[in-house]
Design an enzyme around this catalytic site. Structure first.
Site, short mmCIF file in Angstrom:
data_model
loop_
_atom_site.label_atom_id
_atom_site.label_comp_id
_atom_site.label_asym_id
_atom_site.label_seq_id
_atom_site.Cartn_x
_atom_site.Cartn_y
_atom_site.Cartn_z
N SER A 154 0.80 -1.22 0.00
CA SER A 154 0.00 0.00 0.00
C SER A 154 0.83 1.28 0.00
O SER A 154 0.30 2.36 -0.20
CB SER A 154 -0.95 0.02 1.20
OG SER A 154 -0.25 0.24 2.40
N LYS A 192 1.17 4.06 7.40
CA LYS A 192 0.40 4.89 6.49
C LYS A 192 0.80 6.36 6.65
O LYS A 192 1.42 6.75 7.65
CB LYS A 192 -1.10 4.77 6.77
CG LYS A 192 -1.70 3.41 6.43
CD LYS A 192 -1.75 3.14 4.95
CE LYS A 192 -2.44 1.83 4.62
NZ LYS A 192 -1.66 0.67 5.08
#
Length: 233
Positions: A154, A192
Site C-alpha cells: 500500500s 500509512k
C-alpha cells in the site's frame, strides 16, 4: 533521499564536471570525502548509479555522467524538503552496511526489530523484539528507534516495498503528511501517511488501489514516525 556521503560525492562529481568537463579520479574522490579506502567510493558510486543520479559511460576510463541532482538530501545539509516522501534507503546486506559505516567514520547503532508492520490490510499489533540490526548513525535522528518488516504494497508510491525494514523513531506525535506507525483500536498496526481532518484522523495509502481510512481520534494511537528504509538485495 541520499545519505550525507552520497550527497557529498554527487556534489563533488557535479562541480568537477562543471569546472573541467572531466570527472574526478577515485583517489581524488576518496581524499575529498576523507575516506580511508577506495572501496567506500566504489560503494557510494554504485548506490548513486542504482538510484539514477549518475551513469557510468561504457568503454571510457573514469567516465561518469551526472543525470540529475536530488530534490531531497539527508537531514543537516541545509536543503529544503519538498512535498511527499523520498525514503532514506540503505541497500545491501548487514555486512555491507557495517562496512560502509566504518568507511564513512560512523559507528553502527544497534536497533531492535519489533516484528512486522502492514503496508496494506492492517495486521496484529506490533510484536516483541525478534532480533537486532545495526544501522549507520546518519540514518538516525535524536531519540529512540526501532525497526519493523514491511508487509504489503500500500506504500509503493512512496518507495516503500514489501520486505523492506522500516526504521521508526518512537513518538506519539506526528504532523499531517508524516508516514507513521498507527495502532488502530489497540489491535491492528499499519504503516500509512497521516492526515488530520478536523477531529478525525485519516490513514492514507500511497497506492491508488487502497482507500483512505478515517477514524475518530480515540481509535488511533501514533507509535512512531518513519525516518528511513533498509532494503536487502
Amino acid at each position: 533521499m541520499l545519505t550525507r556521503k552520497q550527497y557529498e560525492l554527487l556534489k563533488f562529481i557535479h562541480e568537477r564536471l562543471k569546472e573541467s568537463g572531466v570527472p574526478p579520479s577515485f583517489e581524488e574522490m576518496k581524499d575529498a570525502l576523507n575516506l580511508r579506502s577506495k572501496s567506500g567510493i566504489h560503494r557510494l558510486i554504485t548506490a548513486l548509479e542504482e538510484r539514477g543520479f549518475i551513469r557510468r559511460l561504457p568503454n571510457r576510463a573514469r567516465a561518469l555522467e551526472v543525470i540529475r541532482l536530488p530534490e531531497t538530501v539527508a537531514p543537516g545539509l541545509g536543503a529544503a524538503r519538498k512535498a511527499g516522501f523520498a525514503p532514506n534507503v540503505i541497500e545491501g546486506s548487514l555486512g555491507r552496511v557495517r562496512a560502509a559505516s566504518e568507511d564513512e567514520g560512523g559507528k553502527p547503532v544497534a536497533i531492535p526489530v519489533m516484528g512486522r508492520i502492514a503496508a496494506g490490510t492492517p495486521i496484529s499489533a506490533i510484536q516483541n523484539r525478534s532480533h537486532t540490526i545495526h544501522m549507520p548513525p546518519e540514518m538516525l535522528t535524536t531519540g529512540d528507534h526501532f525497526a519493523l518488516e514491511v508487509r504489503g504494497d500500500s506504500m509503493v508510491e512512496a518507495g516503500i516495498f514489501e520486505g523492506d525494514l522500516a526504521l521508526i523513531k518512537k513518538t506519539d506525535n506526528a504532523d499531517t503528511g508524516d508516514i507513521v506507525v498507527a495502532l488502530i483500536d489497540d489491535e491492528e498496526a499499519t504503516l500509512k501517511r497521516l492526515r488530520r481532518k478536523g477531529a478525525s484522523i485519516a490513514l492514507e495509502a500511497a497506492n491508488s488501489a487502497y482507500e483512505t481510512r478515517i477514524f475518530g481520534p480515540d481509535r488511533v494511537r501514533i507509535q512512531g514516525k518513519l525516518v528511513g528504509i533498509f532494503r536487502r538485495y
